[in-house]
Design a protein around this motif. Structure first.
Motif, PDB file in Angstrom:
ATOM      1  N   VAL A  19      26.559  40.104  39.131  1.00 12.95           N
ATOM      2  CA  VAL A  19      27.832  39.406  39.304  1.00 12.95           C
ATOM      3  C   VAL A  19      28.990  40.317  38.912  1.00 12.95           C
ATOM      4  CG1 VAL A  19      29.262  37.518  38.396  1.00 12.95           C
ATOM      5  CG2 VAL A  19      26.898  37.086  39.082  1.00 12.95           C
ATOM      6  N   GLU A  20      28.872  40.964  37.756  1.00  9.77           N
ATOM      7  CA  GLU A  20      29.962  41.818  37.289  1.00  9.77           C
ATOM      8  C   GLU A  20      30.141  43.041  38.193  1.00  9.77           C
ATOM      9  OE1 GLU A  20      31.963  40.409  35.593  1.00  9.77           O
ATOM     10  OE2 GLU A  20      31.412  40.043  33.521  1.00  9.77           O
ATOM     11  N   PHE A  21      29.046  43.580  38.700  1.00 12.01           N
ATOM     12  CA  PHE A  21      29.120  44.694  39.642  1.00 12.01           C
ATOM     13  C   PHE A  21      29.833  44.244  40.921  1.00 12.01           C
ATOM     14  CE2 PHE A  21      27.623  47.633  42.867  1.00 12.01           C
ATOM     15  CZ  PHE A  21      27.632  48.855  42.209  1.00 12.01           C
ATOM     16  N   ALA A  22      29.487  43.042  41.405  1.00 15.83           N
ATOM     17  CA  ALA A  22      30.121  42.511  42.616  1.00 15.83           C
ATOM     18  C   ALA A  22      31.615  42.267  42.404  1.00 15.83           C
ATOM     19  CB  ALA A  22      29.430  41.227  43.057  1.00 15.83           C
ATOM     20  N   VAL A  23      31.989  41.795  41.223  1.00 15.74           N
ATOM     21  CA  VAL A  23      33.413  41.610  40.935  1.00 15.74           C
ATOM     22  C   VAL A  23      34.140  42.955  41.036  1.00 15.74           C
ATOM     23  CG1 VAL A  23      35.076  41.083  39.090  1.00 15.74           C
ATOM     24  CG2 VAL A  23      33.183  39.511  39.549  1.00 15.74           C
ATOM     25  N   ALA A  24      33.549  43.977  40.411  1.00 13.73           N
ATOM     26  CA  ALA A  24      34.210  45.288  40.364  1.00 13.73           C
ATOM     27  C   ALA A  24      34.272  45.967  41.722  1.00 13.73           C
ATOM     28  CB  ALA A  24      33.494  46.196  39.360  1.00 13.73           C
ATOM     29  N   ALA A  33      43.025  43.862  49.232  1.00 16.43           N
ATOM     30  CA  ALA A  33      43.405  43.924  50.648  1.00 16.43           C
ATOM     31  C   ALA A  33      44.177  42.688  51.103  1.00 16.43           C
ATOM     32  CB  ALA A  33      42.164  44.104  51.514  1.00 16.43           C
ATOM     33  N   LEU A  34      44.234  41.665  50.265  1.00 21.73           N
ATOM     34  CA  LEU A  34      44.950  40.446  50.627  1.00 21.73           C
ATOM     35  C   LEU A  34      46.450  40.623  50.425  1.00 21.73           C
ATOM     36  CD1 LEU A  34      42.636  37.813  48.879  1.00 21.73           C
ATOM     37  CD2 LEU A  34      42.781  38.300  51.331  1.00 21.73           C
ATOM     38  N   PRO A  35      47.254  39.842  51.145  1.00 22.19           N
ATOM     39  CA  PRO A  35      48.698  39.878  50.887  1.00 22.19           C
ATOM     40  C   PRO A  35      48.976  39.502  49.431  1.00 22.19           C
ATOM     41  CG  PRO A  35      48.208  38.584  52.853  1.00 22.19           C
ATOM     42  CD  PRO A  35      46.895  38.909  52.206  1.00 22.19           C
ATOM     43  N   GLU A  36      50.072  39.973  48.891  1.00 23.99           N
ATOM     44  CA  GLU A  36      50.354  39.918  47.448  1.00 23.99           C
ATOM     45  C   GLU A  36      50.090  38.555  46.811  1.00 23.99           C
ATOM     46  OE1 GLU A  36      54.210  40.637  44.812  1.00 23.99           O
ATOM     47  OE2 GLU A  36      53.439  42.399  45.838  1.00 23.99           O
ATOM     48  N   ASP A  37      50.659  37.499  47.345  1.00 27.03           N
ATOM     49  CA  ASP A  37      50.455  36.197  46.709  1.00 27.03           C
ATOM     50  C   ASP A  37      48.989  35.777  46.761  1.00 27.03           C
ATOM     51  OD1 ASP A  37      53.115  36.085  46.105  1.00 27.03           O
ATOM     52  OD2 ASP A  37      53.616  34.550  47.590  1.00 27.03           O
ATOM     53  N   SER A  38      48.322  36.054  47.871  1.00 26.05           N
ATOM     54  CA  SER A  38      46.909  35.689  47.996  1.00 26.05           C
ATOM     55  C   SER A  38      46.055  36.472  47.016  1.00 26.05           C
ATOM     56  CB  SER A  38      46.419  35.937  49.428  1.00 26.05           C
ATOM     57  OG  SER A  38      47.132  35.139  50.330  1.00 26.05           O
ATOM     58  N   ASP A  39      46.361  37.744  46.828  1.00 24.39           N
ATOM     59  CA  ASP A  39      45.653  38.593  45.869  1.00 24.39           C
ATOM     60  C   ASP A  39      45.747  37.986  44.475  1.00 24.39           C
ATOM     61  OD1 ASP A  39      44.639  40.667  44.255  1.00 24.39           O
ATOM     62  OD2 ASP A  39      46.354  41.972  44.591  1.00 24.39           O
ATOM     63  N   GLN A  40      46.951  37.695  44.054  1.00 25.47           N
ATOM     64  CA  GLN A  40      47.169  37.171  42.708  1.00 25.47           C
ATOM     65  C   GLN A  40      46.556  35.787  42.551  1.00 25.47           C
ATOM     66  OE1 GLN A  40      50.185  34.783  41.653  1.00 25.47           O
ATOM     67  NE2 GLN A  40      48.618  34.592  40.093  1.00 25.47           N
ATOM     68  N   LEU A  41      46.670  34.928  43.549  1.00 27.94           N
ATOM     69  CA  LEU A  41      46.082  33.589  43.476  1.00 27.94           C
ATOM     70  C   LEU A  41      44.557  33.660  43.405  1.00 27.94           C
ATOM     71  CD1 LEU A  41      48.387  31.752  46.036  1.00 27.94           C
ATOM     72  CD2 LEU A  41      48.267  31.335  43.555  1.00 27.94           C
ATOM     73  N   ALA A  42      43.962  34.563  44.165  1.00 25.15           N
ATOM     74  CA  ALA A  42      42.502  34.720  44.126  1.00 25.15           C
ATOM     75  C   ALA A  42      42.053  35.202  42.752  1.00 25.15           C
ATOM     76  CB  ALA A  42      42.052  35.700  45.208  1.00 25.15           C
ATOM     77  N   ARG A  43      42.767  36.138  42.184  1.00 29.27           N
ATOM     78  CA  ARG A  43      42.419  36.646  40.845  1.00 29.27           C
ATOM     79  C   ARG A  43      42.567  35.554  39.787  1.00 29.27           C
ATOM     80  NH1 ARG A  43      41.808  42.151  40.774  1.00 29.27           N
ATOM     81  NH2 ARG A  43      42.502  43.203  42.662  1.00 29.27           N
ATOM     82  N   SER A  44      43.615  34.749  39.889  1.00 29.78           N
ATOM     83  CA  SER A  44      43.802  33.660  38.936  1.00 29.78           C
ATOM     84  C   SER A  44      42.658  32.655  39.024  1.00 29.78           C
ATOM     85  CB  SER A  44      45.133  32.938  39.188  1.00 29.78           C
ATOM     86  OG  SER A  44      46.213  33.777  38.897  1.00 29.78           O
ATOM     87  N   HIS A  45      42.300  32.303  40.241  1.00 30.97           N
ATOM     88  CA  HIS A  45      41.199  31.357  40.423  1.00 30.97           C
ATOM     89  C   HIS A  45      39.880  31.948  39.919  1.00 30.97           C
ATOM     90  CE1 HIS A  45      38.931  28.037  42.001  1.00 30.97           C
ATOM     91  NE2 HIS A  45      38.187  28.862  42.713  1.00 30.97           N
ATOM     92  N   TRP A 125      42.956  45.582  33.421  1.00 29.83           N
ATOM     93  CA  TRP A 125      41.745  44.760  33.346  1.00 29.83           C
ATOM     94  C   TRP A 125      40.630  45.413  34.166  1.00 29.83           C
ATOM     95  CZ3 TRP A 125      38.206  42.393  36.367  1.00 29.83           C
ATOM     96  CH2 TRP A 125      37.372  41.459  35.772  1.00 29.83           C
ATOM     97  N   ASN A 126      40.969  45.894  35.362  1.00 24.45           N
ATOM     98  CA  ASN A 126      39.958  46.540  36.211  1.00 24.45           C
ATOM     99  C   ASN A 126      39.352  47.762  35.527  1.00 24.45           C
ATOM    100  OD1 ASN A 126      40.321  44.696  38.292  1.00 24.45           O
ATOM    101  ND2 ASN A 126      41.749  45.994  39.410  1.00 24.45           N
ATOM    102  N   ARG A 127      40.160  48.592  34.906  1.00 27.64           N
ATOM    103  CA  ARG A 127      39.641  49.776  34.210  1.00 27.64           C
ATOM    104  C   ARG A 127      38.700  49.379  33.076  1.00 27.64           C
ATOM    105  NH1 ARG A 127      44.966  51.254  34.893  1.00 27.64           N
ATOM    106  NH2 ARG A 127      45.458  50.891  32.699  1.00 27.64           N
ATOM    107  N   TYR A 128      39.103  48.407  32.286  1.00 25.64           N
ATOM    108  CA  TYR A 128      38.228  47.929  31.205  1.00 25.64           C
ATOM    109  C   TYR A 128      36.945  47.338  31.778  1.00 25.64           C
ATOM    110  CZ  TYR A 128      42.332  48.218  28.081  1.00 25.64           C
ATOM    111  OH  TYR A 128      43.415  48.636  27.353  1.00 25.64           O
ATOM    112  N   HIS A 129      37.088  46.623  32.888  1.00 27.19           N
ATOM    113  CA  HIS A 129      35.919  45.997  33.517  1.00 27.19           C
ATOM    114  C   HIS A 129      34.937  47.057  34.015  1.00 27.19           C
ATOM    115  CE1 HIS A 129      33.565  42.914  35.451  1.00 27.19           C
ATOM    116  NE2 HIS A 129      33.663  43.541  36.610  1.00 27.19           N
ATOM    117  N   TYR A 130      35.421  48.137  34.617  1.00 27.53           N
ATOM    118  CA  TYR A 130      34.535  49.219  35.058  1.00 27.53           C
ATOM    119  C   TYR A 130      33.734  49.769  33.881  1.00 27.53           C
ATOM    120  CZ  TYR A 130      37.253  49.384  39.430  1.00 27.53           C
ATOM    121  OH  TYR A 130      37.866  49.076  40.611  1.00 27.53           O
TER     122      TYR A 130
END
Length: 148
Positions: A19-24, A33-45, A125-130
């Motif tokens: 799961v964590e590998f798939a997230v990263a 690759a999503l438009p800005e608002d969609s990117d942020q909304l997906a990450r929040s969810h 967050w992404n760097r820490y997650h990697y």
């Protein structure tokens, strides 16, 4: 009984790693690759969803690995589950100190209330997650090696 513990532990940790590998390496590139608002909304969810589940998964993985390490303490090869447990402790510490604070902020963001530096915080967050993925992959690898 010990064999069942070893297999269950390896499967639980392996699924967490997946799961964590798939997230990263799958979900985050999709979100990027999503438009800005969609990117942020997906990450929040995603932060709300996985943020509710992962503490139990990390904790359960650590408990199972610690039980395995304790049960085989005096056996040949006992060092592998002990080191794996130590790595899982490190992953929990990394999560609590580095990733959770960012996730807790990010999961409340909307396009209307997100801070100006939300992308920088997401990249941190992404760097820490990697790094955390590397730690849990190492733990999983040690558990698989201990099965042999």
């Amino acid at each position: 009984m010990l064999s069942a513990l070893e297999v269950v532990t390896t499967v639980v940790v392996g699924l967490m790693v997946g799961v964590e590998f798939a997230v990263a390496f799958v979900m985050n590139p999709i979100f990027n690759a999503l438009p800005e608002d969609s990117d942020q909304l997906a990450r929040s969810h995603g932060g709300r969803m996985l943020g509710a589940l992962m503490p139990f998964w990390y904790g359960g993985s650590l408990v199972l690995t610690a039980i395995w390490a304790a049960a085989t303490w005096h056996d040949d090869g006992a060092g592998l589950p002990v080191i794996a447990a130590a790595l899982l402790v490190l992953s929990v510490v990394m999560s609590v100190l580095l990733l959770v604070p960012i996730n807790n902020r990010g999961k409340t963001w909307t396009p209307e209330n997100r801070p100006a530096d939300w992308k920088e915080q997401t990249n941190r967050w992404n760097r820490y997650h990697y790094a955390r993925v590397g730690v849990i992959v190492a733990a999983f690898t040690l558990l698989v090696a201990a099965l042999a």
